[in-house]
Design an enzyme around this catalytic site. Structure first.
Site: not given
Ligand code: CAA
Length: 260
Positions: A148
């Site tokens: 976050e």
């Molecule tokens: N939101 C939307 N879509 C997401 C997602 C997310 N948080 N995380 C992953 N996805 C989607 C990707 O866009 C991808 O979609 P496509 O196949 O259409 O391209 C699919 O899921 C698979 O993702 P990856 O290929 O990246 O999968 P991975 O296994 O290699 O990696 C991961 C996994 C490390 C979680 C990576 O996807 C990532 O870093 N995601 C974002 C994490 C993030 O920043 N989340 C927000 C946290 S803050 C929060 O949660 C605040 C709150 O509560 C209010």
């Protein structure tokens, strides 16, 4: 006996109830179980309707990861059809976030013990969901990240208190502000998780733990959890008095079943 209670439609959740063990599965694997308001409200609804015979609630994720946290499309102008993230400029913002938090807070209820079974990534709201559970068992591929602050947000899904209680204030501050990854070995060393197992053994380890937690009688387990939950807020003298009061309450309520 399996229950007919189902997870709310469209929330990205599955619910299985088998005797005293309920298993909630985050089920949007193609998005790494990214979270939406429907999912948070769905979690709250499951808590509201949980049958009284449930003693243990397991929270797990389908696919490669436990949860990637909030669905980041919610922050884009396009958003997600059918999902709305209430804006901080909206007067209902505080109530909306409280309704999301309700999906997490019931996992501490004294009638149940909750276990997060974490594999792969547990990021942001996913990490906080694991923190909302009483116990955490993780696979050796687990990675935790409080993302976050890196996104200009504070963690607001109930995770800050358990994080501080588990790892202490300095480490919690460092984990949050650096938003760095914590692997399973470090999570174990920090006391964030109770057990690390090979990924292939996660479900079996959690099932064995759930069975073990059900060995104490339901009333005894509930009274013990209530007693332990109150301990951090009490002095030794107050806690000792609470032990006496709880023993008296439990044994008097047990009548013939009391070991006395
Ligand atoms: N939101 C939307 N879509 C997401 C997602 C997310 N948080 N995380 C992953 N996805 C989607 C990707 O866009 C991808 O979609 P496509 O196949 O259409 O391209 C699919 O899921 C698979 O993702 P990856 O290929 O990246 O999968 P991975 O296994 O290699 O990696 C991961 C996994 C490390 C979680 C990576 O996807 C990532 O870093 N995601 C974002 C994490 C993030 O920043 N989340 C927000 C946290 S803050 C929060 O949660 C605040 C709150 O509560 C209010």
């Amino acid at each position: 006996m399996a229950s007919s209670l189902a997870a709310p439609e469209g929330a990205g959740l599955k619910l299985d109830i088998d005797g005293p063990v309920a298993t909630i599965t985050l089920h949007r694997p193609e998005r790494r179980n990214a979270m939406t308001p429907s999912l948070w409200r769905g979690l709250a609804a499951i808590g509201d309707d949980l049958p009284p015979e449930v003693r243990v609630v397991v929270v797990r994720g389908d696919g490669p990861s436990f949860s990637a946290g909030i669905d980041l499309r919610l922050f884009t102008p396009e958003g997600i059809p059918g999902e709305e993230l209430t804006s901080p400029s909206d007067p209902d913002f505080e109530d909306a976030v409280a309704s999301y938090q309700a999906g997490y807070l019931w996992l501490r209820r004294p009638e149940i013990v909750s276990i997060a079974a974490v594999h792969g990534y547990a990021i942001g709201g996913g990490f906080q969901l694991a923190l909302a559970c009483d116990l955490r068992v993780c696979a050796d591929d687990a990675i935790f990240c409080m993302k976050e602050p890196a996104l200009g947000l504070v963690p607001d899904l109930t995770g800050t208190k358990p994080l501080v209680e588990l790892v202490g204030l300095p480490r919690a501050l460092e984990i949050c502000l650096t938003a760095r990854n914590i692997d399973a070995a470090e999570a174990s060393a920090l006391g964030l998780v109770q057990r690390v197992v090979p990924a292939a053994d996660l479900d079996a380890a959690v099932a064995a733990l759930a069975a073990g937690l059900c060995t104490a009688a339901a009333d005894t387990a509930r009274a013990t959890k209530e007693l332990l939950l109150g301990a951090p807020g009490r002095s030794l003298a107050e806690q000792s008095a609470a032990e006496i009061a709880m023993q008296a309450r439990l044994q008097r309520s047990r009548g013939e079943d009391s070991p006395w």
